[in-house]
Design a protein around this motif. Structure first.
Motif, PDB file in Angstrom:
ATOM      1  N   ASP A 102       0.815  -1.217   0.000  1.00 27.60           N
ATOM      2  CA  ASP A 102       0.000   0.000   0.000  1.00 27.60           C
ATOM      3  C   ASP A 102       0.850   1.269   0.000  1.00 27.60           C
ATOM      4  N   GLU A 103       1.716   1.392   0.996  1.00 31.80           N
ATOM      5  CA  GLU A 103       2.551   2.591   1.111  1.00 31.80           C
ATOM      6  C   GLU A 103       3.513   2.699  -0.067  1.00 31.80           C
ATOM      7  N   TRP A 104       4.020   1.552  -0.504  1.00 33.51           N
ATOM      8  CA  TRP A 104       4.951   1.558  -1.630  1.00 33.51           C
ATOM      9  C   TRP A 104       4.264   2.067  -2.886  1.00 33.51           C
ATOM     10  N   LEU A 105       3.038   1.627  -3.148  1.00 32.71           N
ATOM     11  CA  LEU A 105       2.290   2.110  -4.310  1.00 32.71           C
ATOM     12  C   LEU A 105       2.033   3.609  -4.217  1.00 32.71           C
ATOM     13  N   ARG A 106       1.662   4.066  -3.058  1.00 32.29           N
ATOM     14  CA  ARG A 106       1.385   5.495  -2.879  1.00 32.29           C
ATOM     15  C   ARG A 106       2.621   6.341  -3.175  1.00 32.29           C
ATOM     16  N   ARG A 107       3.778   5.855  -2.769  1.00 30.12           N
ATOM     17  CA  ARG A 107       5.010   6.621  -2.953  1.00 30.12           C
ATOM     18  C   ARG A 107       5.550   6.517  -4.374  1.00 30.12           C
ATOM     19  N   ASN A 108       5.499   5.311  -4.938  1.00 29.51           N
ATOM     20  CA  ASN A 108       6.192   5.062  -6.201  1.00 29.51           C
ATOM     21  C   ASN A 108       5.296   5.088  -7.434  1.00 29.51           C
ATOM     22  N   LEU A 109       4.007   4.782  -7.262  1.00 29.75           N
ATOM     23  CA  LEU A 109       3.084   4.765  -8.404  1.00 29.75           C
ATOM     24  C   LEU A 109       1.792   5.492  -8.023  1.00 29.75           C
ATOM     25  N   PRO A 110       1.884   6.773  -7.702  1.00 30.47           N
ATOM     26  CA  PRO A 110       0.721   7.508  -7.193  1.00 30.47           C
ATOM     27  C   PRO A 110      -0.398   7.672  -8.206  1.00 30.47           C
ATOM     28  N   ASP A 111      -0.124   7.472  -9.481  1.00 25.59           N
ATOM     29  CA  ASP A 111      -1.159   7.622 -10.509  1.00 25.59           C
ATOM     30  C   ASP A 111      -1.941   6.335 -10.750  1.00 25.59           C
ATOM     31  N   CYS A 112      -1.627   5.299  -9.981  1.00 25.48           N
ATOM     32  CA  CYS A 112      -2.294   4.004 -10.159  1.00 25.48           C
ATOM     33  C   CYS A 112      -3.058   3.637  -8.877  1.00 25.48           C
ATOM     34  N   PRO A 113      -4.343   3.950  -8.807  1.00 27.85           N
ATOM     35  CA  PRO A 113      -5.116   3.597  -7.611  1.00 27.85           C
ATOM     36  C   PRO A 113      -5.271   2.091  -7.480  1.00 27.85           C
ATOM     37  N   PHE A 114      -5.629   1.636  -6.286  1.00 26.35           N
ATOM     38  CA  PHE A 114      -5.699   0.197  -6.040  1.00 26.35           C
ATOM     39  C   PHE A 114      -6.777  -0.110  -5.008  1.00 26.35           C
ATOM     40  N   GLU A 115      -7.164  -1.378  -4.950  1.00 26.97           N
ATOM     41  CA  GLU A 115      -7.976  -1.925  -3.868  1.00 26.97           C
ATOM     42  C   GLU A 115      -7.257  -3.168  -3.353  1.00 26.97           C
ATOM     43  N   ARG A 116      -7.257  -3.321  -2.045  1.00 23.97           N
ATOM     44  CA  ARG A 116      -6.676  -4.534  -1.456  1.00 23.97           C
ATOM     45  C   ARG A 116      -7.594  -5.047  -0.367  1.00 23.97           C
ATOM     46  N   TYR A 117      -7.925  -6.321  -0.447  1.00 19.38           N
ATOM     47  CA  TYR A 117      -8.685  -6.996   0.603  1.00 19.38           C
ATOM     48  C   TYR A 117      -7.843  -8.180   1.061  1.00 19.38           C
ATOM     49  N   ALA A 118      -7.181  -8.018   2.207  1.00 19.67           N
ATOM     50  CA  ALA A 118      -6.198  -9.003   2.670  1.00 19.67           C
ATOM     51  C   ALA A 118      -5.134  -9.164   1.590  1.00 19.67           C
TER      52      ALA A 118
END
Length: 376
Positions: free
Chosen positions: A214-230
């Protein structure tokens, strides 16, 4: 109420132990390696809880081995390994879990939906549906044996970032190292992973993936939103080129964290309704019991359009049909409608609650199987 811990190194409130037991009782569950059921544990409930509280407060608490259990995977291919702690260990884990959740809930990302209060499958599927309308490409993530492969050193590093409480850290490490007694009786020592089935595993797994993904995506790929369930995740991209780049970066990131993405099950999916994608492109994916793909739909004005929408997956529909086949009231020739209704109605309500919020037409089509069984 016992709250005093004089002459004990750890200040743990007895009422927290009682609250943790109530949660364990509500969740039911099977016995551990000691074969003690919830009913047997309650024969001397006050004494058992006091003994646990006393040991936790004094630092002399050590968990027992975890009972290994294998259940069929929902895919029907292979089996999933679970670890069932004894009841006292589940209660002890519940005490720590409650305190960790209070510390971590403000930290976790808004796009993380699993094992969190006031968040669930519906919220994750709704977010994915809306983003598939805007982003035409999705990376569908599948982590190989996630719960079995979490590196203990990296997990404890993440835990220490948010709690310095000595008994939190002491007992979490002991739970992680507790051996698993397999179905054949063999005792297996653990050097990695946190068993599915333990009370504290969900919050620990969420914490690990918060930093790994989660944090890695926010920092490195901020233009790519995501959903994570477990450990189920989707990452949305604007173009196929971007999706391939994101997948490569994610593979590298998960390797750094001691995990692997499944080569075949991690897919790049086209979510558009146009003709941009070449022949052979994957055009659907499953997420939390729903299949996302192109479907005909109606707008508020009554007109029809084609959208990329979720509906009950084939796997979930197959599970429903199997449950109907196994219903005792439908198999016995002397059952009456009242017997059938008592068994069937709660299940039907549950299926509509789980799979009827998105594109319910597909669920209703699948449930015609029930009418066929009733007629027979």
């Amino acid at each position: 109420m016992m709250t005093q811990t004089e002459n004990k190194p750890f200040d743990i409130r007895f009422d927290r132990v009682v609250e943790a037991y109530r949660e364990v009782r509500a969740n039911k569950g099977s016995h551990g390696v000691d074969n003690v059921t919830l009913e047997a544990y309650e024969e001397d409930l006050q004494g058992n809880l006091y003994k646990l509280w006393n040991r936790m407060s004094s630092g002399s608490y050590f968990p027992q081995a975890v009972r290994g259990v294998e259940i069929p995977k929902k895919t029907g291919n292979g089996k999933r390994k679970l670890g069932v702690p004894v009841i006292s260990d589940r209660v002890a884990q519940g005490v720590v879990k409650r305190e960790l959740e209070i510390l971590l809930e403000p930290v976790f990302d808004e796009s993380s939906y699993g094992y969190r209060r006031n968040r669930g499958v519906y919220d994750a599927v709704k977010a994915a549906r809306e983003r598939c309308w805007t982003y035409k490409w999705t990376v569908d993530i599948d982590i190989v044996s996630f719960f079995d492969e979490i590196p203990h050193d990296l997990l404890m590093k993440a835990v220490r970032k948010h709690t310095s409480c000595k008994w939190h850290l002491l007992y979490i490490e002991r739970w992680l190292k507790a051996p698993i007694r397999q179905t054949d009786g063999q005792l297996v020592q653990r050097t990695k992973g946190t068993p599915q089935g333990s009370v504290v595993s969900p919050v620990l797994a969420n914490l690990f993936l918060h930093y790994c993904m989660d944090e890695w995506l926010r920092r490195n790929l901020p233009d790519c939103p995501f959903e994570r369930y477990a450990d189920d995740g989707l990452v949305h991209c604007k173009t196929e080129k971007q999706a391939r780049y994101v997948r490569g970066r994610l593979e590298e990131r998960f390797r750094q964290c001691g995990l692997r993405l499944h080569e075949e099950k991690t897919k790049i999916v086209y979510c558009g309704t146009g003709k941009e994608a070449v022949e052979g492109t994957i055009r659907e994916f499953d997420f939390l019991g729903y299949t996302f793909r192109r479907r005909a739909s109606r707008n508020k004005q009554g007109g029809t359009f084609t959208g990329f929408l979720p509906a009950i997956s084939k796997r979930a529909a197959k599970s429903i049909r199997q449950q109907v086949k196994e219903m005792e009231s439908l198999r016995l020739t002397d059952s009456n409608l009242r017997d059938i209704a008592i068994e069937l109605n709660p299940k039907t309500r549950g299926w509509f609650e789980s799979y009827g919020k998105f594109y319910p037409t597909e669920l209703k089509r699948q449930l015609t199987f029930i009418n066929m069984r009733l007629t027979r």
